[in-house]
Design a protein around this motif. Structure first.
Motif, PDB file in Angstrom:
ATOM      1  N   UNK A  91     -21.595 -18.829 -30.430  1.00 16.09           N
ATOM      2  CA  UNK A  91     -22.208 -17.637 -31.010  1.00 16.09           C
ATOM      3  C   UNK A  91     -22.057 -16.468 -30.034  1.00 16.09           C
ATOM      4  N   UNK A  92     -21.272 -15.443 -30.371  1.00 15.58           N
ATOM      5  CA  UNK A  92     -21.071 -14.321 -29.436  1.00 15.58           C
ATOM      6  C   UNK A  92     -22.361 -13.592 -29.106  1.00 15.58           C
ATOM      7  N   UNK A  93     -23.285 -13.510 -30.057  1.00 16.42           N
ATOM      8  CA  UNK A  93     -24.563 -12.844 -29.799  1.00 16.42           C
ATOM      9  C   UNK A  93     -25.359 -13.609 -28.759  1.00 16.42           C
ATOM     10  N   UNK A  94     -25.250 -14.934 -28.803  1.00 19.04           N
ATOM     11  CA  UNK A  94     -25.981 -15.754 -27.847  1.00 19.04           C
ATOM     12  C   UNK A  94     -25.507 -15.543 -26.435  1.00 19.04           C
ATOM     13  N   UNK A  95     -24.199 -15.453 -26.231  1.00 23.28           N
ATOM     14  CA  UNK A  95     -23.701 -15.359 -24.868  1.00 23.28           C
ATOM     15  C   UNK A  95     -23.796 -13.950 -24.303  1.00 23.28           C
ATOM     16  N   UNK A  96     -24.032 -12.953 -25.129  1.00 21.92           N
ATOM     17  CA  UNK A  96     -24.206 -11.593 -24.615  1.00 21.92           C
ATOM     18  C   UNK A  96     -25.351 -11.544 -23.619  1.00 21.92           C
ATOM     19  N   UNK A  97     -26.470 -12.130 -23.986  1.00 18.10           N
ATOM     20  CA  UNK A  97     -27.629 -12.160 -23.102  1.00 18.10           C
ATOM     21  C   UNK A  97     -27.339 -12.992 -21.860  1.00 18.10           C
ATOM     22  N   UNK A  98     -26.779 -14.178 -22.061  1.00 23.03           N
ATOM     23  CA  UNK A  98     -26.538 -15.086 -20.951  1.00 23.03           C
ATOM     24  C   UNK A  98     -25.513 -14.534 -19.969  1.00 23.03           C
ATOM     25  N   UNK A  99     -24.434 -13.969 -20.486  1.00 24.31           N
ATOM     26  CA  UNK A  99     -23.395 -13.445 -19.598  1.00 24.31           C
ATOM     27  C   UNK A  99     -23.906 -12.280 -18.765  1.00 24.31           C
ATOM     28  N   UNK A 100     -24.786 -11.472 -19.349  1.00 23.66           N
ATOM     29  CA  UNK A 100     -25.356 -10.346 -18.609  1.00 23.66           C
ATOM     30  C   UNK A 100     -26.127 -10.831 -17.391  1.00 23.66           C
ATOM     31  N   UNK A 101     -26.893 -11.892 -17.572  1.00 24.75           N
ATOM     32  CA  UNK A 101     -27.713 -12.416 -16.475  1.00 24.75           C
ATOM     33  C   UNK A 101     -26.860 -13.154 -15.451  1.00 24.75           C
ATOM     34  N   UNK A 102     -25.963 -14.013 -15.925  1.00 22.10           N
ATOM     35  CA  UNK A 102     -25.109 -14.760 -15.000  1.00 22.10           C
ATOM     36  C   UNK A 102     -24.260 -13.823 -14.129  1.00 22.10           C
ATOM     37  N   UNK A 103     -23.899 -12.661 -14.673  1.00 24.62           N
ATOM     38  CA  UNK A 103     -23.017 -11.741 -13.953  1.00 24.62           C
ATOM     39  C   UNK A 103     -23.670 -11.144 -12.713  1.00 24.62           C
ATOM     40  N   UNK A 104     -25.007 -11.021 -12.711  1.00 28.76           N
ATOM     41  CA  UNK A 104     -25.678 -10.340 -11.601  1.00 28.76           C
ATOM     42  C   UNK A 104     -26.665 -11.211 -10.836  1.00 28.76           C
ATOM     43  N   UNK A 105     -26.908 -12.410 -11.329  1.00 26.87           N
ATOM     44  CA  UNK A 105     -27.888 -13.283 -10.675  1.00 26.87           C
ATOM     45  C   UNK A 105     -27.239 -14.595 -10.254  1.00 26.87           C
ATOM     46  N   UNK A 106     -26.797 -14.642  -9.017  1.00 28.58           N
ATOM     47  CA  UNK A 106     -26.158 -15.849  -8.505  1.00 28.58           C
ATOM     48  C   UNK A 106     -27.126 -17.020  -8.497  1.00 28.58           C
ATOM     49  N   UNK A 107     -28.415 -16.737  -8.334  1.00 29.95           N
ATOM     50  CA  UNK A 107     -29.424 -17.794  -8.295  1.00 29.95           C
ATOM     51  C   UNK A 107     -29.753 -18.338  -9.683  1.00 29.95           C
ATOM     52  N   UNK A 108     -29.365 -17.611 -10.731  1.00 26.83           N
ATOM     53  CA  UNK A 108     -29.669 -18.022 -12.104  1.00 26.83           C
ATOM     54  C   UNK A 108     -28.533 -18.881 -12.649  1.00 26.83           C
ATOM     55  N   UNK A 109     -28.392 -20.086 -12.085  1.00 22.24           N
ATOM     56  CA  UNK A 109     -27.326 -20.980 -12.547  1.00 22.24           C
ATOM     57  C   UNK A 109     -27.556 -21.397 -13.988  1.00 22.24           C
ATOM     58  N   UNK A 110     -28.822 -21.501 -14.373  1.00 17.05           N
ATOM     59  CA  UNK A 110     -29.160 -21.882 -15.746  1.00 17.05           C
ATOM     60  C   UNK A 110     -30.029 -20.799 -16.379  1.00 17.05           C
ATOM     61  N   UNK A 111     -29.727 -20.479 -17.634  1.00 20.12           N
ATOM     62  CA  UNK A 111     -30.495 -19.491 -18.389  1.00 20.12           C
ATOM     63  C   UNK A 111     -30.892 -20.117 -19.725  1.00 20.12           C
ATOM     64  N   UNK A 112     -32.168 -20.008 -20.071  1.00 18.35           N
ATOM     65  CA  UNK A 112     -32.667 -20.554 -21.335  1.00 18.35           C
ATOM     66  C   UNK A 112     -33.355 -19.461 -22.137  1.00 18.35           C
TER      67      UNK A 112
END
Length: 256
Positions: A91-112
C-alpha cells in the motif's frame, strides 16, 4: 470456500539476520490481530533490514494481519519499490508515513501504526492523551502529535511529519490513530501496547461521567527511570519471548 494462500518459503533465500526480523515482524502482525488492533488490511508495521541498502520489510497489501508469515513480508527500498517483483504489492499510502520516519530516525528500526477505536478517539480529543493512568505516563514522557492532512499520499507531508515527531518514540496522529517507534520490533510493540492501553483507559474513564483525577507533573518527570527498573533495563525484550511463546501455542504458522 476460499483457498488458503500458498506462500513459498524464503528461509533459504535470505540471511539469518533478515529471517529473524521476518519472524519478529510477522509475530507483531499476528499480535496486533490477536489483540484486536487491526483494521482489516489497512495500517502497517515496518522494520529496517540492517545494511547500506536501506531496505525494509512491510506487509503485503490484501493479506489480513492474522495471515502474515515471515515469508509473505515484502522487501522494499526507501521509495517503496519491491525488491522481488514476484512479491505481493504494498500500500503506497502506508509506506509514505513509514518511509518519512525511517529516513530521519536511525534509531527507529521499527515503526508501527494503528487505527484502533480508542486510539482514534483520543486522537480526536483536543487535549489528546491525559495523565490519567500509570500506562499514560510512559508515552507522555516522549509524546508527539501530527495534525491530520488527509490520506497519507503526499510527499510534501513527510517533512512536517518528521518535524512533528522529532526524537519522540510515541506519536498521536490527529483524527487518524497511533504510531510508535523502537530500535527493535519488540520495543516498538511494547510501546504500542502501552500507548493503546493508555487510550483505552482514558476513554473508559471519561465514559464514567465522574470528575477525573490527573497524575501530577512531578511524578511524570521521574517515569523514565522507573520504567527501566520495571523492565530490568531490557525494555520490550523482557516481554517479547513470552509473546512469541503465546503465538506458538495458538498458531506457529507466522514462522513459515
Amino acid at each position: 470456500m476460499s483457498e488458503q494462500l500458498a506462500i513459498p518459503s524464503k528461509k533459504g533465500e535470505v540471511s539469518e539476520e533478515e529471517w529473524q526480523l521476518r519472524i519478529d515482524l510477522a509475530a507483531a502482525y499476528r499480535l496486533i490481530a490477536l489483540y484486536g488492533w487491526d483494521d482489516l488490511i489497512f495500517t502497517h508495521l515496518s522494520v529496517r533490514i540492517p545494511g547500506d541498502e536501506h531496505h525494509f520489510l512491510i506487509n503485503p497489501y490484501g493479506m489480513m494481519f492474522e495471515e502474515i508469515t515471515a515469508s509473505s513480508l515484502v522487501r522494499i527500498d526507501q521509495e517503496g519499490n519491491k525488491i522481488n517483483p514476484d512479491d505481493f504489492d504494498i500500500n503506497p499510502a502506508g509506506f509514505t508515513i513509514h518511509s518519512a520516519i525511517h529516513a530521519v530516525r536511525e534509531d527507529a528500526a521499527c515503526v508501527m501504526h494503528t487505527h484502533t477505536t480508542a486510539g482514534v478517539a483520543v486522537s480526536a480529543q483536543k487535549e489528546g492523551l491525559l495523565p490519567l493512568s500509570q500506562q499514560s505516563l510512559f508515552p507522555l514522557s516522549g509524546l508527539a502529535y501530527h495534525d491530520y492532512e488527509g490520506v497519507a499520499l503526499r510527499e510534501d507531508e513527510k517533512a512536517r511529519l518528521q518535524a512533528d515527531l522529532g526524537h519522540a518514540r510515541f506519536m498521536i496522529l490527529r483524527n487518524h490513530g497511533l504510531l510508535t517507534t523502537g530500535p527493535s520490533v519488540a520495543e516498538a510493540f511494547l510501546n504500542m501496547y502501552i500507548l493503546q492501553r493508555a487510550c483505552e483507559v482514558q476513554i473508559q474513564a471519561m465514559s464514567g461521567g465522574q470528575p477525573l483525577v490527573r497524575i501530577p507533573d512531578t511524578i511524570l518527570s521521574s517515569i523514565r527511570e522507573q520504567a527501566k527498573k520495571v523492565t530490568k533495563g531490557m525494555g520490550g525484550n523482557l516481554a517479547w519471548p513470552g509473546l512469541l511463546r503465546k503465538l506458538d501455542r495458538i498458531d506457529p504458522g507466522f514462522r513459515s
